[in-house]
Design a protein around this motif. Structure first.
Motif, mmCIF file in Angstrom:
data_model
loop_
_atom_site.group_PDB
_atom_site.id
_atom_site.type_symbol
_atom_site.label_atom_id
_atom_site.label_comp_id
_atom_site.label_asym_id
_atom_site.label_seq_id
_atom_site.Cartn_x
_atom_site.Cartn_y
_atom_site.Cartn_z
ATOM 1 N N HIS A 1 10.913 -80.195 -39.999
ATOM 2 C CA HIS A 1 11.071 -78.802 -40.393
ATOM 3 C C HIS A 1 9.741 -78.072 -40.211
ATOM 4 O O HIS A 1 8.686 -78.576 -40.582
ATOM 5 N N PHE B 1 12.101 -77.612 -36.183
ATOM 6 C CA PHE B 1 13.257 -76.734 -36.334
ATOM 7 C C PHE B 1 13.118 -75.903 -37.600
ATOM 8 O O PHE B 1 12.386 -76.262 -38.517
ATOM 9 N N GLU C 1 19.038 -75.331 -34.839
ATOM 10 C CA GLU C 1 17.834 -75.725 -34.099
ATOM 11 C C GLU C 1 17.605 -77.228 -34.201
ATOM 12 O O GLU C 1 17.179 -77.857 -33.233
ATOM 13 N N ALA C 2 17.906 -77.810 -35.358
ATOM 14 C CA ALA C 2 17.753 -79.261 -35.521
ATOM 15 C C ALA C 2 18.657 -80.005 -34.537
ATOM 16 O O ALA C 2 18.230 -80.968 -33.893
ATOM 17 N N GLN D 1 17.228 -79.788 -31.116
ATOM 18 C CA GLN D 1 16.046 -80.630 -30.955
ATOM 19 C C GLN D 1 16.408 -82.104 -30.815
ATOM 20 O O GLN D 1 15.695 -82.852 -30.155
#
Length: 71
Positions: free
Chosen positions: A2, A21, A26-27, A30
């Motif tokens: 994070h 992220f 977004e995580a 990624q």
């Protein structure tokens, strides 16, 4: 990792040794980026992660405790 403070700054050095992220979406992106990362980047990330192993943590903790005990 994070993108918020400590671990993002100190562990992965703002993306140098891993992906960051801010949101769940977004995580997920990624995770896909990590799968596509080149071998050199993956090796750098793995080497960096070993700095944070249990054994290294234990050694550093014992060192700091010994220093504190002698002061």
């Amino acid at each position: 990792m994070h993108r918020d403070g400590g671990a993002w700054l100190d562990v992965v050095e703002e993306g140098r040794f891993g992906f960051g992220f801010n949101t769940v979406n977004e995580a997920a992106e990624q995770v896909l980026n990590a799968l596509d990362a080149n071998a050199e980047y993956r090796e750098a990330v793995m080497a960096r992660s070993m700095i944070f192993s249990y054994g290294n943590f234990k050694k550093a903790l014992i060192t700091h405790l010994n220093i504190a005990a002698t002061q």
